[in-house]
Design an enzyme around this catalytic site. Sequence first.
Site, PDB file in Angstrom:
ATOM      1  CE  LYS A  53      -3.805  -2.480   2.089  1.00 15.29           C
ATOM      2  NZ  LYS A  53      -4.470  -2.964   3.304  1.00 15.29           N
ATOM      3  CD  GLN A  97      -3.471  -4.516   6.600  1.00 11.29           C
ATOM      4  OE1 GLN A  97      -3.379  -3.575   5.821  1.00 11.29           O
ATOM      5  NE2 GLN A  97      -4.139  -5.606   6.310  1.00 11.29           N
ATOM      6  CG  ASP A 120      -9.517  -0.053   4.733  1.00  8.82           C
ATOM      7  OD1 ASP A 120      -9.240  -0.352   3.554  1.00  8.82           O
ATOM      8  OD2 ASP A 120      -8.842  -0.412   5.722  1.00  8.82           O
TER       9      ASP A 120
END
Length: 283
Positions: A53, A97, A120
């Site tokens: 990422k 994460q 997200d």
Amino acid sequence: MTARLIDGNALAQRIRGEVAARAAALRGQGTPPGLAVVLVGDDPASAIYVKHKVKDCEAAGLHSVLEKHDAGISEQALLARVSALNADPAIHGILVQMPLPKHIDPHRVIGAIAPHKDVDGFHVANAGALMTGQPGFKACTPYGCMKLIETTGIDLRGRHAVVVGRSNIVGKPMALLLLQAHATVTICHSMTADLAVHTRQADVVVVAVGRRNTLRADMVKPGAVVIDVGMNRNEYGKLCGDVDFDAVREVAGWITPVPGGVGPMTRAMLLVNTLDAAEAACR
Ligand code: NDP
């Protein structure tokens, strides 16, 4: 009939190019788009995802910050870090994460991210926006799957779509996006009595289970679009999806490979969401 491949790498590359142009424009206005990635602990898979990422951000000209925390960080300390990132004007997107260590409640942490920085799309405000048809960030994997389906040219209106899997991050938002596109949607899960009865009727099947060969050739309607979200390892340690690819491609009309299908699109849509967040902050 051999199915046509839906090339996630090629589509993701095109999208990353568009993101890079938008990022350059924002930099020109003095607002480099910024993504903060928060990693807690030393889960090897998470470390790889996070590395990708950050690398994607750098390649597309985004500013990225990687915050690594020891697995022992308290929930309160992590929440304080999220709060600081919420207040940081150089950061437009925040990603924590998953999975988090057991002593930390993931819902509380996701809930602490400002919804306008939740790139997200996991915050209940964004999940609720999707549910009620309001603007918000869409979860990256289902968002990417919709883009992959779009490339086939299939008009989803009135088509039957079957989603296998009902997780909050893939299955449920996937079903809602298909519903928004006016498909008739069936959601299957581990308690579904006869999976094949449903998948055989589907014009579009999205499989997000995490088990190899969940979708076999005899479960697919000829010509169907098959989207394979799964990420598994076969007996040789090779990455594979949830679909019996070699057999299903002889029945389906379109199919995504693993690797090179949904994975690169998930990463690309994170960049898109971050750019959307940064552009919104500049308005
Ligand atoms: P979860 O484990 O959270 O959810 C799996 C879902 O599959 C559950 O809803 C479960 O049902 C259902 N399921 C399990 N067994 C069966 C079965 N035999 N028949 C039908 N349904 C079944 O996984 P995720 O949604 O997070 O991820 C799914 C897969 O996608 C994983 O392989 C993951 O690694 C991959 N993934 C890939 C991404 C990418 O970018 N390519 C991104 C995110 C995930 P129930 O709810 O009843 O337990």
